[in-house]
Design a protein around this motif. Structure first.
Motif, PDB file in Angstrom:
ATOM      1  N   TYR A  26      -3.455 -13.222   7.761  1.00  0.00           N
ATOM      2  CA  TYR A  26      -2.847 -13.822   8.704  1.00  0.00           C
ATOM      3  C   TYR A  26      -2.511 -12.774   9.997  1.00  0.00           C
ATOM      4  CZ  TYR A  26      -1.476 -17.442   5.367  1.00  0.00           C
ATOM      5  OH  TYR A  26      -1.578 -18.683   4.664  1.00  0.00           O
ATOM      6  N   ASP A  27      -3.384 -11.719   9.842  1.00  0.00           N
ATOM      7  CA  ASP A  27      -3.304 -11.096  11.051  1.00  0.00           C
ATOM      8  C   ASP A  27      -2.138 -10.246  11.471  1.00  0.00           C
ATOM      9  OD1 ASP A  27      -4.470  -9.638  13.063  1.00  0.00           O
ATOM     10  OD2 ASP A  27      -4.195 -10.989  14.852  1.00  0.00           O
ATOM     11  N   LEU A  28      -1.302  -9.772  10.247  1.00  0.00           N
ATOM     12  CA  LEU A  28      -0.155  -9.156  10.374  1.00  0.00           C
ATOM     13  C   LEU A  28      -0.253  -7.686  10.334  1.00  0.00           C
ATOM     14  CD1 LEU A  28       1.677 -11.618   8.111  1.00  0.00           C
ATOM     15  CD2 LEU A  28       1.447 -11.759  10.368  1.00  0.00           C
ATOM     16  N   GLU A  29       0.859  -6.956  10.756  1.00  0.00           N
ATOM     17  CA  GLU A  29       0.899  -5.466  10.585  1.00  0.00           C
ATOM     18  C   GLU A  29       2.054  -5.411   9.608  1.00  0.00           C
ATOM     19  OE1 GLU A  29       1.021  -3.142  13.888  1.00  0.00           O
ATOM     20  OE2 GLU A  29      -0.590  -3.908  14.835  1.00  0.00           O
ATOM     21  N   PHE A  30       2.019  -4.255   8.678  1.00  0.00           N
ATOM     22  CA  PHE A  30       3.199  -4.081   7.966  1.00  0.00           C
ATOM     23  C   PHE A  30       3.574  -2.705   7.622  1.00  0.00           C
ATOM     24  CE2 PHE A  30       1.156  -2.256   4.114  1.00  0.00           C
ATOM     25  CZ  PHE A  30      -0.271  -2.374   4.368  1.00  0.00           C
ATOM     26  N   ASN A  31       4.752  -2.702   7.268  1.00  0.00           N
ATOM     27  CA  ASN A  31       5.478  -1.217   7.075  1.00  0.00           C
ATOM     28  C   ASN A  31       6.250  -1.425   5.806  1.00  0.00           C
ATOM     29  OD1 ASN A  31       6.397   1.252   7.341  1.00  0.00           O
ATOM     30  ND2 ASN A  31       7.834   0.644   8.946  1.00  0.00           N
ATOM     31  N   ILE A  32       5.845  -0.348   4.700  1.00  0.00           N
ATOM     32  CA  ILE A  32       6.521  -0.662   3.592  1.00  0.00           C
ATOM     33  C   ILE A  32       7.679   0.570   3.551  1.00  0.00           C
ATOM     34  CG2 ILE A  32       6.432  -0.116   0.866  1.00  0.00           C
ATOM     35  CD1 ILE A  32       3.631  -1.116   1.068  1.00  0.00           C
ATOM     36  N   LEU A  33       8.981  -0.173   3.429  1.00  0.00           N
ATOM     37  CA  LEU A  33       9.998   0.564   3.631  1.00  0.00           C
ATOM     38  C   LEU A  33      10.442   1.017   2.247  1.00  0.00           C
ATOM     39  CD1 LEU A  33      11.928  -1.667   5.945  1.00  0.00           C
ATOM     40  CD2 LEU A  33      11.047   0.235   6.490  1.00  0.00           C
ATOM     41  N   LYS A  34      10.390   0.766   1.211  1.00  0.00           N
ATOM     42  CA  LYS A  34      10.642   1.203  -0.082  1.00  0.00           C
ATOM     43  C   LYS A  34       9.870   0.338  -1.067  1.00  0.00           C
ATOM     44  CE  LYS A  34      14.852   2.191  -2.468  1.00  0.00           C
ATOM     45  NZ  LYS A  34      14.559   3.468  -2.719  1.00  0.00           N
ATOM     46  N   ALA A  35       9.514   1.188  -2.089  1.00  0.00           N
ATOM     47  CA  ALA A  35       8.689   0.422  -3.371  1.00  0.00           C
ATOM     48  C   ALA A  35       9.150   1.198  -4.717  1.00  0.00           C
ATOM     49  CB  ALA A  35       7.244   0.639  -3.049  1.00  0.00           C
ATOM     50  N   PHE A  36       9.463   0.249  -5.461  1.00  0.00           N
ATOM     51  CA  PHE A  36       9.911   0.994  -6.772  1.00  0.00           C
ATOM     52  C   PHE A  36       9.525  -0.230  -8.001  1.00  0.00           C
ATOM     53  CE2 PHE A  36      14.048  -1.331  -7.425  1.00  0.00           C
ATOM     54  CZ  PHE A  36      14.271  -1.600  -5.954  1.00  0.00           C
ATOM     55  N   VAL A  37       9.668   0.316  -9.401  1.00  0.00           N
ATOM     56  CA  VAL A  37       9.583  -0.788 -10.417  1.00  0.00           C
ATOM     57  C   VAL A  37      10.485  -0.797 -11.046  1.00  0.00           C
ATOM     58  CG1 VAL A  37       8.526  -1.236 -12.469  1.00  0.00           C
ATOM     59  CG2 VAL A  37       7.078  -0.134 -10.589  1.00  0.00           C
ATOM     60  N   SER A  38      11.179  -2.030 -10.968  1.00  0.00           N
ATOM     61  CA  SER A  38      12.571  -2.378 -11.713  1.00  0.00           C
ATOM     62  C   SER A  38      12.614  -2.108 -13.381  1.00  0.00           C
ATOM     63  CB  SER A  38      13.052  -3.769 -11.238  1.00  0.00           C
ATOM     64  OG  SER A  38      12.382  -4.326 -12.113  1.00  0.00           O
ATOM     65  N   PRO A  39      13.844  -1.944 -13.799  1.00  0.00           N
ATOM     66  CA  PRO A  39      13.904  -1.874 -15.302  1.00  0.00           C
ATOM     67  C   PRO A  39      13.239  -3.040 -15.960  1.00  0.00           C
ATOM     68  CG  PRO A  39      15.979  -1.657 -14.281  1.00  0.00           C
ATOM     69  CD  PRO A  39      15.126  -1.829 -13.347  1.00  0.00           C
ATOM     70  N   GLU A  40      13.049  -4.209 -15.129  1.00  0.00           N
ATOM     71  CA  GLU A  40      12.362  -5.353 -15.739  1.00  0.00           C
ATOM     72  C   GLU A  40      10.836  -5.247 -15.644  1.00  0.00           C
ATOM     73  OE1 GLU A  40      14.866  -5.624 -13.775  1.00  0.00           O
ATOM     74  OE2 GLU A  40      16.411  -5.616 -15.339  1.00  0.00           O
ATOM     75  N   GLU A  41      10.359  -4.023 -15.077  1.00  0.00           N
ATOM     76  CA  GLU A  41       9.077  -4.115 -14.711  1.00  0.00           C
ATOM     77  C   GLU A  41       8.542  -5.009 -13.653  1.00  0.00           C
ATOM     78  OE1 GLU A  41       6.596  -3.477 -18.434  1.00  0.00           O
ATOM     79  OE2 GLU A  41       7.668  -1.480 -18.509  1.00  0.00           O
TER      80      GLU A  41
END
Ligand code: SF4
Ligand code: SF4
Length: 134
Positions: A26-41
């Protein structure tokens, strides 16, 4: 236009290169502000997409169809500078570094582009200097 989203990837999708494929398609730019794995994986991603409005929302629809749960972050957080006493309580609360101490002036500064609208600073600020305008 830029929009921020919280995305929950079920365990079965966590290893798939979904974001890189979708931004290419879709020709987008992205910026990851936060990433984590929840207790439910689940993989949890707070991400900003920018590009043509139509493309952003088509990309979101496609991710939803593939099983990703997505919430749009609509709240607009602002700092009312005159109320701030630079106590820095909010700096310790902010999960993304959107609130930080400027090393030259020692003032607390706000970077809206890093904000994920979690509102922790609003709850924690003793002078009501952080507000939501929505
Ligand atoms: S908690 Fe409020 S008063 Fe203290 S630095 Fe943050 S915005 Fe300023
Ligand atoms: S709402 Fe406040 S605490 Fe949450 S990310 Fe934005 S600036 Fe940081």
């Amino acid at each position: 236009m830029e929009k921020k989203f919280v995305m929950h990837f079920p365990p079965i999708l966590v290893d798939k290169p979904m974001i890189s494929n979708i931004v290419r398609k879709y020709d987008l730019e992205f910026n990851i502000l936060k990433a984590f794995v929840s207790p439910e994986e689940e993989g949890v991603l707070v991400i900003a997409f920018s590009g043509e409005e139509k493309n952003v929302f088509e990309a979101i629809e496609e991710l939803k169809e593939k099983g990703v749960k997505i919430q749009l972050i609509e709240s607009d957080i602002k700092m009312i500078r005159e109320r701030c006493t630079d106590c820095s309580v909010c700096v310790g609360l902010c999960p993304t570094g959107a609130l930080y101490i400027d090393r030259e002036s020692y003032e607390v500064k706000f970077k809206p582009e890093k904000c994920i609208a979690c509102e922790l600073c609003i709850k924690g600020c003793p002078t009501e200097a952080m507000v939501s305008t929505i």
